[in-house]
Scaffold this motif. Structure first.
Motif, PDB file in Angstrom:
ATOM      1  N   PRO A  32       0.810  -1.253  -0.009  1.00  0.00           N
ATOM      2  CA  PRO A  32       0.186  -0.017   0.078  1.00  0.00           C
ATOM      3  C   PRO A  32       1.036   1.189  -0.010  1.00  0.00           C
ATOM      4  N   ARG A  33       1.971   1.217   0.635  1.00  0.00           N
ATOM      5  CA  ARG A  33       2.829   2.567   0.614  1.00  0.00           C
ATOM      6  C   ARG A  33       3.517   2.644  -1.026  1.00  0.00           C
ATOM      7  N   ILE A  40       1.633   1.891  -3.622  1.00  0.00           N
ATOM      8  CA  ILE A  40       0.435   2.537  -4.272  1.00  0.00           C
ATOM      9  C   ILE A  40       0.354   3.890  -3.933  1.00  0.00           C
ATOM     10  N   ASP A  41       0.573   4.400  -2.848  1.00  0.00           N
ATOM     11  CA  ASP A  41       0.836   5.854  -2.588  1.00  0.00           C
ATOM     12  C   ASP A  41       1.586   6.627  -3.408  1.00  0.00           C
ATOM     13  N   ILE A  42       2.933   6.152  -3.616  1.00  0.00           N
ATOM     14  CA  ILE A  42       3.874   6.525  -4.534  1.00  0.00           C
ATOM     15  C   ILE A  42       3.371   6.773  -5.927  1.00  0.00           C
ATOM     16  N   ARG A  73       0.331   6.904  -7.004  1.00  0.00           N
ATOM     17  CA  ARG A  73      -0.797   8.177  -7.117  1.00  0.00           C
ATOM     18  C   ARG A  73      -0.072   9.522  -7.252  1.00  0.00           C
ATOM     19  N   GLU A  74       1.128   9.706  -6.931  1.00  0.00           N
ATOM     20  CA  GLU A  74       1.847  10.994  -7.166  1.00  0.00           C
ATOM     21  C   GLU A  74       2.582  11.115  -8.385  1.00  0.00           C
TER      22      GLU A  74
END
Length: 164
Positions: free
Chosen positions: A18-19, A21-23, A25-26
């Protein structure tokens, strides 16, 4: 054209951290260099442009039956292009960077996966990089990814690793 960012991952084997996934999205684009093992992994990859480029790994035939992926792909960016493949056809345990460079001589960066080990080989052009494993399988210290920032002149790669 302004700089663009590309999240580069590989070897999720059905689970995307999930960490990471956050990258993704940016970033403007996302690349998966194979051994995806689940359409849900691709669905979770949501870069700003919604453009995800994925290639088949050596495990795709048995885990993504009926979901064909190309063996290699390309992404044109300001200042050059990225060529992507899984890498297993260039040496099973340690793919040959020279072999990858011979196959993709017009690339600025070649992305491969397969080994689950993060690598940045900038000793010759094109650069050859491996983001490591973005899932839970053989992460060698934690799930990882790369982010490429590309401009007309300068390209830079940042490494991310998340402890297990």
């Amino acid at each position: 054209m302004n700089n663009v960012s590309v999240a580069i991952i590989s070897d999720t084997h059905g689970h995307l951290d999930p960490r990471i996934i956050d990258i993704i999205r940016e970033c403007d684009y996302a690349i998966h260099a194979g051994d995806i093992c689940g359409e849900d992994v691709l669905a979770a990859m949501q870069p700003r442009s919604a453009i995800v480029i994925a290639v088949a790994g050596n495990n795709e035939p048995r885990c993504m039956v009926g979901f064909p992926l190309p063996e290699s792909s390309e992404l044109a960016l300001p200042g050059g292009k990225i060529c992507i493949e899984h890498g297993h056809e260039h040496g099973h345990h340690t793919p040959s960077h020279e072999s990858l460079r011979q196959r993709h001589p017009d690339a600025r960066v070649i992305v491969y996966g397969h080994t689950h080990k993060m690598v940045q080989d900038k000793s010759a052009n094109p650069w050859v990089v491996n983001p490591g494993a973005a899932g839970q399988t053989r992460t060698h210290g934690g799930s990882s990814c790369l982010v490429l920032t590309a401009g007309n002149e300068e390209w830079a790669i940042q490494e991310f690793r998340f402890a297990d």
